[in-house]
Scaffold this motif. Structure first.
Motif, mmCIF file in Angstrom:
data_model
loop_
_atom_site.group_PDB
_atom_site.id
_atom_site.type_symbol
_atom_site.label_atom_id
_atom_site.label_comp_id
_atom_site.label_asym_id
_atom_site.label_seq_id
_atom_site.Cartn_x
_atom_site.Cartn_y
_atom_site.Cartn_z
ATOM 1 N N THR A 275 -76.019 2.514 72.905
ATOM 2 C CA THR A 275 -74.662 2.252 72.418
ATOM 3 C C THR A 275 -74.652 1.107 71.402
ATOM 4 N N ASN A 276 -73.998 1.376 70.265
ATOM 5 C CA ASN A 276 -73.855 0.412 69.165
ATOM 6 C C ASN A 276 -75.184 0.049 68.493
ATOM 7 N N SER A 277 -76.220 0.872 68.713
ATOM 8 C CA SER A 277 -77.517 0.634 68.071
ATOM 9 C C SER A 277 -77.717 1.609 66.911
ATOM 10 N N VAL A 278 -78.571 1.213 65.967
ATOM 11 C CA VAL A 278 -79.006 2.136 64.914
ATOM 12 C C VAL A 278 -80.197 2.915 65.456
ATOM 13 N N VAL A 279 -80.082 4.245 65.450
ATOM 14 C CA VAL A 279 -81.120 5.107 66.032
ATOM 15 C C VAL A 279 -81.651 6.050 64.959
ATOM 16 N N ARG A 354 -82.921 0.093 65.569
ATOM 17 C CA ARG A 354 -83.322 -0.578 66.809
ATOM 18 C C ARG A 354 -84.233 0.334 67.629
ATOM 19 N N VAL A 355 -83.969 1.660 67.539
ATOM 20 C CA VAL A 355 -84.701 2.651 68.338
ATOM 21 C C VAL A 355 -85.186 3.770 67.430
ATOM 22 N N VAL A 356 -86.429 4.207 67.624
ATOM 23 C CA VAL A 356 -86.982 5.350 66.900
ATOM 24 C C VAL A 356 -87.490 6.371 67.909
ATOM 25 N N VAL A 386 -95.231 6.365 60.800
ATOM 26 C CA VAL A 386 -93.916 6.064 61.391
ATOM 27 C C VAL A 386 -94.019 4.891 62.354
ATOM 28 N N ALA A 387 -95.098 4.879 63.171
ATOM 29 C CA ALA A 387 -95.256 3.814 64.164
ATOM 30 C C ALA A 387 -95.490 2.456 63.493
ATOM 31 N N THR A 397 -87.755 -0.410 70.111
ATOM 32 C CA THR A 397 -88.418 0.588 70.959
ATOM 33 C C THR A 397 -88.782 1.817 70.144
ATOM 34 N N PHE A 398 -90.008 2.275 70.301
ATOM 35 C CA PHE A 398 -90.515 3.467 69.612
ATOM 36 C C PHE A 398 -90.973 4.449 70.693
ATOM 37 N N VAL A 399 -90.373 5.639 70.700
ATOM 38 C CA VAL A 399 -90.706 6.664 71.699
ATOM 39 C C VAL A 399 -91.321 7.857 70.991
ATOM 40 N N MET A 400 -92.564 8.157 71.327
ATOM 41 C CA MET A 400 -93.268 9.286 70.715
ATOM 42 C C MET A 400 -93.251 10.491 71.654
ATOM 43 N N ILE A 401 -92.973 11.659 71.089
ATOM 44 C CA ILE A 401 -92.991 12.897 71.862
ATOM 45 C C ILE A 401 -94.413 13.435 71.896
ATOM 46 N N SER A 402 -94.975 13.547 73.094
ATOM 47 C CA SER A 402 -96.326 14.085 73.242
ATOM 48 C C SER A 402 -96.271 15.383 74.048
#
Length: 605
Positions: A275-279, A354-356, A386-387, A397-402
């Motif tokens: 909430t209220n973050s740039v994603v 803030r989040v990727v 990207v990372a 926070t960086f979340v990678m889909i594996s």
């Protein structure tokens, strides 16, 4: 007939009934023609007419759709007629006239018969017209005679669709052998096969929205034995919120048959995280990426950046989100290739998310076997770009889909995804950004999954091609996968590999058989053939290897695997030399690297 003409017709009919019924009752009660004076009859008729129209207006008798009349409409007629008779009697008492109770009582009965009959004749005509249409519509059986089943039956009976309900099946013994909306409740689920045979049923609708996955699976197993096309009523919350209407009966999907409840996650922690973050979401136009965007948008980020290589898919998700969000969230689209390092760094520097969520990747196993250099370019170099851009621009926070294919990989795709995991794990040790990976099983309905392929093969009359009779896979739905990504980001401390407990693996051939039955065919009609295991494929998948034991849980259905390490020089050497190697050599190096690393760790441990 227009609304005005309809109301006028009802007013005229009621007026004639009120006037004539008084005189008819007098002839019945006074066969010798010894009747009250004409003045008194006119007074009775006038007071009745006035009071009737007052109460007809009060109970909206002229605004009701009488072709759908039921018990509630009969109660309305009863109230209006009764109160109009009582009011007429009171008026006569007030003006000092004698009250003819016998005439009023008989008139009350006559009003009920004639006014009720005039209204329900519309319903009788509608039902007669309905029964004639059953000859050309698909004969349908409804499982569930509760409120949902009645809602479906009523909708189907009075719609112009292709389905017509003939009966109910319900395990509630108190309802069995009764009639609801003129349709019999034949018995419990044990009567299903006989009902289908006796009534020549062509379609079955499961109308019990409260079913859990296991109960639905049991009911579907019985339905599949009939070889009749089976569908489901939409969820009640979708009906209430207006997402779908009752008439939008949907086909039973394989996701309904996972045999387990979908994973529900901690929305509070996700809300605080987004909430209220740039994603920013890479691969935002893909099956998983677009669903991540939908899920993220529910938590009201300040800005949502859709990054993808395909302009059509990005345009589609952009239009969908803007339509559903009513401009409450700023949506930004960026067409970019993640292998274009300068462009990725430029985008990351401009928006400072803030989040990727990194969902962009090549995922098709056989294609990547034939094009290993492209798998490295997109899955390894693209992820690295990207990372590293995220780390340099202070992404939180960086979340990678594996994928589960990254465990003990036997394919190029799995090996490149494993290397990508290693890259983000290594960056986690060097950066203030929290880097995590999320491993999926097979995602039902995603692009490239077996479900669209099987459906297409069934639509062409078969055969369905399965690689091996013993091949198994873990399955999850697209919303489940996307929620897991969000939960991983919310719980991330850095360096973890999050894995969903997906229950027991499912045989691909069983999935194919279920789809055949779901489509209303038998295995005699749609043949299943075996094509053999393709290059890079396993008979079964794993979610963690033996060196990545379950470390701890962050949710009853989500656990964290211990991260493993790899010398970064091996990855650097690969990226410097891969373009000079032939494809077979490259494939061999990829598989050796990713499997050899676990052997090295085994010694260290």
């Amino acid at each position: 007939m227009s609304y005005q003409k309809r109301v006028l017709s009802l007013i005229v009919i009621d007026s004639l009934i009120v006037f004539t019924s008084v005189y008819i009752c007098c002839f019945i009660l006074f066969p010798g023609f010894i009747m009250p004076a004409v003045k008194q009859l006119v007074l009775i008729s006038t007071t009745l007419l006035l009071s009737h129209h007052i109460f007809a207006y009060k109970y909206k008798m002229y605004q009701r759709a009488w072709e759908y009349a039921s018990v509630s409409e009969m109660v309305t007629v009863l109230k209006a007629v009764t109160f109009s008779i009582i009011t007429a009697a009171i008026i006569q008492l007030i003006i000092g006239q004698h009250v003819y109770f016998r005439i009023l009582t008989t008139t009350w009965m006559m009003h009920m018969f004639l006014i009720g009959g005039s209204r329900f004749s519309w319903r009788i005509y509608k039902d007669k017209h309905f029964s004639e249409k059953t000859k050309v519509k698909k004969r349908t059986l409804i499982i569930g005679a509760g409120s949902a089943g009645i809602l479906v039956a009523r909708q189907l009976k009075h719609s112009n669709g292709e389905l017509i309900p003939l009966a109910f099946i319900d395990d509630d013994k108190q309802k069995q052998h009764l009639e609801i909306l003129g349709l019999p409740v034949l018995g419990g689920l044990n009567m299903l096969k006989d009902a289908v045979k006796d009534l020549k049923i062509e379609n079955i609708i499961i109308a019990i929205p409260s079913l859990n996955k296991r109960e639905l699976h049991n009911i579907y197993e019985e339905c599949s034995k009939t070889m009749v096309n089976t569908q489901m009523m939409p969820m009640f919350e979708d009906l209430v919120t207006g997402k779908v209407s009752v008439s939008e009966i949907r086909n039973v999907e394989p996701g309904d048959l996972l045999g387990r409840m979908p994973v529900e996650l901690d929305t509070n922690s996700i809300s605080k995280f987004i909430t209220n973050s740039v994603v920013l979401v890479t691969g935002a136009g893909g099956s998983i990426g677009s669903e991540i965007c939908r899920q993220v948008s529910q938590f009201k980020p300040s800005k949502l950046i859709l990054l993808g290589h395909g302009e059509n898919s990005i345009y589609t998700i952009e239009m969908e989100l803007k339509s559903s969000l009513c401009n409450n969230i700023e949506i930004v689209t960026e067409i970019a290739d993640i292998t274009d390092r300068d462009k990725i760094f430029s985008i990351m520097n401009e928006y400072r998310p803030r989040v990727v969520f990194h969902a962009a990747a090549h995922k098709h196993v056989p294609l990547m076997e034939r094009n290993p250099e492209e798998a490295i370019k997109n899955n390894v170099i693209g992820t690295k770009n990207v990372a590293e851009a995220a780390g340099e621009n202070y992404v939180e926070t960086f979340v990678m889909i594996s994928t589960d294919k990254a465990v003990n990989p036997t394919s190029v795709m799995g090996a490149t995804k494993r290397i990508a995991e290693m890259i983000v794990q290594e960056l986690n040790q060097k950066s203030n950004t929290r880097f995590v990976a999320v491993r999926f099983g097979n995602v039902l309905g995603s692009r490239g999954s077996v479900i669209p392929l099987f459906k297409n093969q069934i639509s062409k009359g078969g055969p369905i091609t399965v690689t091996h009779p013993d091949m198994t896979r873990y399955f999850m739905t697209i919303p489940e996968a996307s929620r897991l990504v969000l939960q991983a980001g919310a719980r991330a401390e850095g360096g973890e590999i999050f894995v969903l407990d997906m229950g027991e693996p499912v045989k691909i051939v069983d999935l194919a058989k279920n789809l055949i039955r779901l489509s209303g065919y038998s295995e005699d009609e749609i043949e299943i053939t075996y094509s053999g295991i393709r290059p890079g494929e396993k008979l079964f998948e794993e979610i963690l290897n033996q060196n990545e034991a379950k470390d701890y849980q962050v949710h009853p259905k989500i656990f964290v695997g211990k991260p493993v390490n790899l010398e970064s020089t091996k990855i650097t050497d690969l990226l410097e030399t891969y373009s000079y190697l032939d494809r077979e050599t490259l494939k061999g190096i990829l598989l050796y690297m990713t499997n050899q690393s676990t052997e090295n760790i085994k010694v260290v441990v």
